[in-house]
Design a protein around this motif. Structure first.
Motif, PDB file in Angstrom:
ATOM      1  N   ILE A 332       0.762  -1.075   0.121  1.00  0.00           N
ATOM      2  CA  ILE A 332      -0.010   0.540  -0.178  1.00  0.00           C
ATOM      3  C   ILE A 332       1.055   1.126   0.089  1.00  0.00           C
ATOM      4  O   ILE A 332       2.060   1.426   0.484  1.00  0.00           O
ATOM      5  N   SER A 333       0.387   2.466  -0.708  1.00  0.00           N
ATOM      6  CA  SER A 333       1.462   3.288  -0.540  1.00  0.00           C
ATOM      7  C   SER A 333       1.160   4.275  -0.005  1.00  0.00           C
ATOM      8  O   SER A 333      -0.269   4.328   1.110  1.00  0.00           O
ATOM      9  N   SER A 335       0.476   6.939   0.106  1.00  0.00           N
ATOM     10  CA  SER A 335      -0.059   8.487  -0.789  1.00  0.00           C
ATOM     11  C   SER A 335      -1.387   7.747   0.041  1.00  0.00           C
ATOM     12  O   SER A 335      -2.311   8.828   0.764  1.00  0.00           O
ATOM     13  N   THR A 336      -2.287   6.537  -0.104  1.00  0.00           N
ATOM     14  CA  THR A 336      -2.827   6.032   0.417  1.00  0.00           C
ATOM     15  C   THR A 336      -3.372   5.970   2.061  1.00  0.00           C
ATOM     16  O   THR A 336      -4.058   6.482   2.585  1.00  0.00           O
ATOM     17  N   PHE A 337      -2.048   5.759   2.345  1.00  0.00           N
ATOM     18  CA  PHE A 337      -2.386   5.892   4.265  1.00  0.00           C
ATOM     19  C   PHE A 337      -2.408   7.309   4.471  1.00  0.00           C
ATOM     20  O   PHE A 337      -3.041   7.763   5.393  1.00  0.00           O
ATOM     21  N   GLU A 338      -1.963   8.786   3.730  1.00  0.00           N
ATOM     22  CA  GLU A 338      -2.280   9.750   3.983  1.00  0.00           C
ATOM     23  C   GLU A 338      -3.737  10.582   4.067  1.00  0.00           C
ATOM     24  O   GLU A 338      -4.345  10.471   5.176  1.00  0.00           O
ATOM     25  N   THR A 339      -4.292   9.479   2.777  1.00  0.00           N
ATOM     26  CA  THR A 339      -5.491  10.316   2.587  1.00  0.00           C
ATOM     27  C   THR A 339      -6.307   9.444   3.797  1.00  0.00           C
ATOM     28  O   THR A 339      -7.375  10.084   4.002  1.00  0.00           O
ATOM     29  N   ILE A 340      -6.331   8.139   4.661  1.00  0.00           N
ATOM     30  CA  ILE A 340      -7.003   7.601   5.351  1.00  0.00           C
ATOM     31  C   ILE A 340      -6.880   8.094   6.300  1.00  0.00           C
ATOM     32  O   ILE A 340      -7.247   8.583   7.367  1.00  0.00           O
ATOM     33  N   LEU A 355     -19.347  12.368   7.592  1.00  0.00           N
ATOM     34  CA  LEU A 355     -18.674  12.289   6.017  1.00  0.00           C
ATOM     35  C   LEU A 355     -17.740  12.919   6.409  1.00  0.00           C
ATOM     36  O   LEU A 355     -16.921  13.753   7.776  1.00  0.00           O
ATOM     37  N   SER A 356     -16.820  12.620   5.201  1.00  0.00           N
ATOM     38  CA  SER A 356     -14.759  13.178   5.486  1.00  0.00           C
ATOM     39  C   SER A 356     -14.274  13.727   4.199  1.00  0.00           C
ATOM     40  O   SER A 356     -14.607  13.336   3.280  1.00  0.00           O
ATOM     41  N   SER A 357     -13.792  15.043   4.447  1.00  0.00           N
ATOM     42  CA  SER A 357     -13.545  15.892   3.070  1.00  0.00           C
ATOM     43  C   SER A 357     -11.510  15.655   2.994  1.00  0.00           C
ATOM     44  O   SER A 357     -11.071  16.108   4.266  1.00  0.00           O
ATOM     45  N   VAL A 358     -11.035  14.561   2.602  1.00  0.00           N
ATOM     46  CA  VAL A 358     -10.054  14.670   2.957  1.00  0.00           C
ATOM     47  C   VAL A 358      -8.953  15.906   1.324  1.00  0.00           C
ATOM     48  O   VAL A 358      -7.944  15.669   1.654  1.00  0.00           O
ATOM     49  N   GLY A 359      -9.644  16.527   1.054  1.00  0.00           N
ATOM     50  CA  GLY A 359      -9.265  17.695   0.149  1.00  0.00           C
ATOM     51  C   GLY A 359      -8.611  17.573  -1.294  1.00  0.00           C
ATOM     52  O   GLY A 359      -9.018  16.574  -1.196  1.00  0.00           O
ATOM     53  N   ARG A 360      -6.705  17.640  -1.835  1.00  0.00           N
ATOM     54  CA  ARG A 360      -6.616  17.548  -2.676  1.00  0.00           C
ATOM     55  C   ARG A 360      -6.221  15.714  -2.506  1.00  0.00           C
ATOM     56  O   ARG A 360      -5.460  15.660  -1.722  1.00  0.00           O
ATOM     57  N   LEU A 361      -6.953  14.903  -3.971  1.00  0.00           N
ATOM     58  CA  LEU A 361      -6.256  14.139  -3.722  1.00  0.00           C
ATOM     59  C   LEU A 361      -4.675  13.813  -4.020  1.00  0.00           C
ATOM     60  O   LEU A 361      -4.549  13.764  -5.137  1.00  0.00           O
ATOM     61  N   ALA A 362      -4.300  13.056  -4.033  1.00  0.00           N
ATOM     62  CA  ALA A 362      -3.093  12.090  -4.079  1.00  0.00           C
ATOM     63  C   ALA A 362      -3.338  11.032  -5.123  1.00  0.00           C
ATOM     64  O   ALA A 362      -2.575  11.167  -5.827  1.00  0.00           O
ATOM     65  N   ASP A 363      -3.892  10.635  -4.377  1.00  0.00           N
ATOM     66  CA  ASP A 363      -4.064   9.098  -5.294  1.00  0.00           C
ATOM     67  C   ASP A 363      -5.802   8.364  -5.070  1.00  0.00           C
ATOM     68  O   ASP A 363      -6.794   8.338  -4.212  1.00  0.00           O
ATOM     69  N   ARG A 364      -6.543   9.077  -6.111  1.00  0.00           N
ATOM     70  CA  ARG A 364      -8.320   9.063  -6.160  1.00  0.00           C
ATOM     71  C   ARG A 364      -8.261   7.143  -5.074  1.00  0.00           C
ATOM     72  O   ARG A 364      -9.530   7.633  -4.789  1.00  0.00           O
ATOM     73  N   ASP A 365      -8.400   6.339  -5.541  1.00  0.00           N
ATOM     74  CA  ASP A 365      -9.253   5.243  -5.304  1.00  0.00           C
ATOM     75  C   ASP A 365      -8.458   4.407  -3.877  1.00  0.00           C
ATOM     76  O   ASP A 365      -8.649   3.696  -3.224  1.00  0.00           O
ATOM     77  N   ALA A 366      -7.649   5.753  -3.026  1.00  0.00           N
ATOM     78  CA  ALA A 366      -6.911   5.778  -1.844  1.00  0.00           C
ATOM     79  C   ALA A 366      -8.405   6.263  -1.172  1.00  0.00           C
ATOM     80  O   ALA A 366      -9.129   5.924  -0.020  1.00  0.00           O
ATOM     81  N   PHE A 388     -10.763  16.424  -4.197  1.00  0.00           N
ATOM     82  CA  PHE A 388     -10.688  16.207  -5.528  1.00  0.00           C
ATOM     83  C   PHE A 388      -9.815  16.556  -6.515  1.00  0.00           C
ATOM     84  O   PHE A 388      -8.859  16.600  -5.582  1.00  0.00           O
ATOM     85  N   ALA A 389      -9.178  16.270  -6.909  1.00  0.00           N
ATOM     86  CA  ALA A 389      -8.493  16.189  -8.318  1.00  0.00           C
ATOM     87  C   ALA A 389      -8.539  16.350  -9.644  1.00  0.00           C
ATOM     88  O   ALA A 389      -9.916  15.434 -10.129  1.00  0.00           O
ATOM     89  N   ASP A 390      -7.598  16.806 -10.370  1.00  0.00           N
ATOM     90  CA  ASP A 390      -7.586  17.452 -12.001  1.00  0.00           C
ATOM     91  C   ASP A 390      -9.079  17.890 -12.114  1.00  0.00           C
ATOM     92  O   ASP A 390      -9.766  17.262 -13.765  1.00  0.00           O
ATOM     93  N   GLY A 391      -9.463  18.257 -11.432  1.00  0.00           N
ATOM     94  CA  GLY A 391     -10.529  19.338 -11.906  1.00  0.00           C
ATOM     95  C   GLY A 391     -12.382  18.261 -11.231  1.00  0.00           C
ATOM     96  O   GLY A 391     -13.105  19.140 -11.925  1.00  0.00           O
ATOM     97  N   THR A 392     -12.245  17.234 -10.459  1.00  0.00           N
ATOM     98  CA  THR A 392     -13.490  16.438 -10.618  1.00  0.00           C
ATOM     99  C   THR A 392     -12.709  16.093  -9.139  1.00  0.00           C
ATOM    100  O   THR A 392     -11.961  15.828  -8.728  1.00  0.00           O
ATOM    101  N   ILE A 393     -14.062  16.066  -8.175  1.00  0.00           N
ATOM    102  CA  ILE A 393     -14.600  15.299  -7.739  1.00  0.00           C
ATOM    103  C   ILE A 393     -14.891  14.641  -7.623  1.00  0.00           C
ATOM    104  O   ILE A 393     -16.277  13.630  -7.950  1.00  0.00           O
TER     105      ILE A 393
END
Length: 525
Positions: A332-333, A335-340, A355-366, A388-393
């Motif tokens: 597991i990368s 960035s995944t741990f950071e998103t969690i 509900l939880s907002s993680v802000g800007r995503l480095a890895d959307r799969d996380a 969100f990342a690359d203009g998409t939520i």
């Protein structure tokens, strides 16, 4: 110890004993036919030339687990199981009723656990191939034989069920002489999905432009049902074959349509096709199909049916279970741990909804993995994680309660401003940010806007669902209006809780959700 003791003489004894010999455990045969015994010994099977109907013969065997009386003559088998009952009163016994009607099934039923009636087996075989299911299979076979080449297209960013289904359909097409290729748009980013493809060496074609499909004679969709919906094909593109286990909310147009929501995975349907046509598949394909079923049923705990279990049982002897363990234990990368971690820090609880907002995503799969983890919080029945990342939520949701259908709720919340869909207990959405991203350059302001859009809309949709109930899901009851004349129709009504639907635009069907979120419905594997 004798695991399986086969009694009698005849071709069935040879066939069954030979098949059992290839599996684990010991097999021994008792037959009075010396010629048959010699033939079996030549294949390496342990054989005793004795009377199988004599209890004294059977007493020489210890710790027998299963007794199978498979003589051609029913009366011989009845005598054999009566002797076996005296010697092995507690073992599992099955008997072949014989090629004649000299012995009534009731006589066997009083002794054995299972009676194999040749007439009933033959009738079942004929009905499977000549009945409604058989007509459907033959229609599929005819279409495949008419095509020289076939593009088997999965939904965007395919999950294991979509990939395995595509590979299996390509195998079926190849058997008819049709050159098939499994194709997908998007990417395969989730660590388990990448391991799945790489370890099993599955051949997939990553499409960049929809025009690439035009070079094929035919088009098949697996694990989704409409072009332009969760794939990047033109909506008007003609489709030859659709195989999916998600019930759509709108009609599906194709030469062959098989939409069955009474199974937990599209891979289960493909196992049925391969079995009906008597096709052998490679160990890698069997392993892929088993993993596809395992993932889409969330380890046989979500929307699972008897047919899913039967398909898995069919695949297990051939599947490489050690390889499955490797696939399920990838690294597991960071960035995944950071998103969690961010999801845990930023959690907001409204009743039983987290509900939880993680802000800007480095890895959307996380996101999906974070939603899984947050669902473990005490007194929480629904988790919604977004970033969100690359203009998409991107939104990923989980539930362990049946009060809210997440697929329906996310479609109601985001279907008009983006695309969304899923299962009752897991779903995902994508929302193009557009002008929102340019409203303020400050990151914290952008995060506040995203949180407001997602949280408020989801809570409102959840409240509406609880008070007004779900929207109607399209079923095949009126299928004649969109299928070609003479097409076979599966009229089974999907269970209400399987309210898989399709939203507007490139709506997401959440086809590949899994226990570790191989596909969160937002298009990420």
């Amino acid at each position: 110890m004798v695991d399986r003791l086969v009694l009698g003489s005849g071709p069935l004894v040879s066939s069954v004993a030979g098949s059992l010999q290839e599996q684990s455990g010991t097999v021994q045969v008792v037959t009075a036919d010396e010629k048959r015994a010699e033939s079996l010994r030549e294949t390496g099977i342990s054989v005793f030339t004795l009377d199988p109907t004599d209890p004294a013969t059977l007493e020489r065997f210890d710790d027998v687990d299963v007794v199978a009386a498979l003589d051609t003559a029913g009366e011989h088998n009845l005598a054999a199981v009566r002797a076996a009952q005296r010697v092995f009163p507690d073992v599992y016994m099955l008997a072949y009723a014989g090629n004649d009607s000299a012995v009534d099934d009731a006589a066997f039923s009083a002794i054995v656990d299972r009676v194999i009636d040749p007439g009933r087996v033959t009738a079942q075989f004929v009905m499977e191939r000549a009945g409604d299911a058989g007509r459907q299979m033959r229609q599929l076979w005819r279409i495949l034989r008419e095509l020289d080449s076939l593009a088997v297209v999965t939904h965007d960013n395919p999950d294991p069920d979509a990939i395995a289904s595509g590979v299996a359909l390509a195998t079926l097409a190849d058997a008819t002489g049709c050159d098939a290729e499994v194709c997908y748009f998007g990417s395969i980013n989730h660590q388990e999905n990448r391991a799945f493809v790489n370890v099993l060496n599955l051949e997939l074609r990553n499409l960049i432009e929809s025009s690439e499909v035009e070079s094929f004679d035919g088009l098949a969709l697996v694990d989704h049902s409409r072009p332009g919906v969760n794939d990047q094909l033109p909506e008007e593109m003609p489709v030859d074959i659709v195989i999916d286990h998600h019930p759509p909310r709108t009609p599906v147009d194709a030469r062959f349509v098989d939409l069955r929501s009474d199974v937990g995975a599209t891979s289960t349907l493909l196992v049925d096709y391969l079995d009906q046509f008597g096709l052998d598949v490679s160990d890698d394909v069997a392993t892929a199909l088993l993993f596809g079923i395992h993932v889409d049923t969330q380890a046989f705990s979500r929307e699972v049916s008897q047919r899913d279990f039967l398909a898995a049982a069919t695949l297990t002897p051939q599947a490489d279970l050690a390889t499955l363990e490797r696939i399920e234990s990838p690294s597991i990368s960071p960035s995944t741990f950071e998103t969690i971690a961010a999801a845990i820090r930023n959690r907001r609880i409204e009743g039983e909804i987290l509900l939880s907002s993680v802000g800007r995503l480095a890895d959307r799969d996380a996101l999906a993995q974070a939603a899984d983890r947050l669902l473990m919080f005490e007194n929480v029945t629904t988790s919604v994680v977004y970033g969100f990342a690359d203009g998409t939520i991107y939104v990923s949701a989980r539930a362990r309660s049946t009060e809210i259908d997440l697929g329906e709720t996310l479609r109601d919340a985001f279907g008009k401003i983006g695309s969304a869909g899923g299962h009752i207990d897991m779903a995902g959405a994508q929302i193009t940010m557009g002008v929102l991203e340019a409203t303020d350059e400050r990151e914290e302001s952008l995060e506040q806007i995203v949180e407001s859009v997602v949280a408020d809309r989801f809570l409102e949709a959840a409240d509406t669902y609880l008070t007004e109930g779900p929207a109607r899901v399209y079923t095949p009851e009126t299928a004649e209006e969109y299928l070609e004349p003479g097409a076979d129709i599966d009229r089974r009504e999907p269970p209400a809780e399987e309210g898989e639907g399709i939203g507007r635009g490139r709506a997401l069907s959440e086809n590949g959700e899994s226990e570790t979120e191989r596909n969160d419905g937002s298009g990420s594997p």
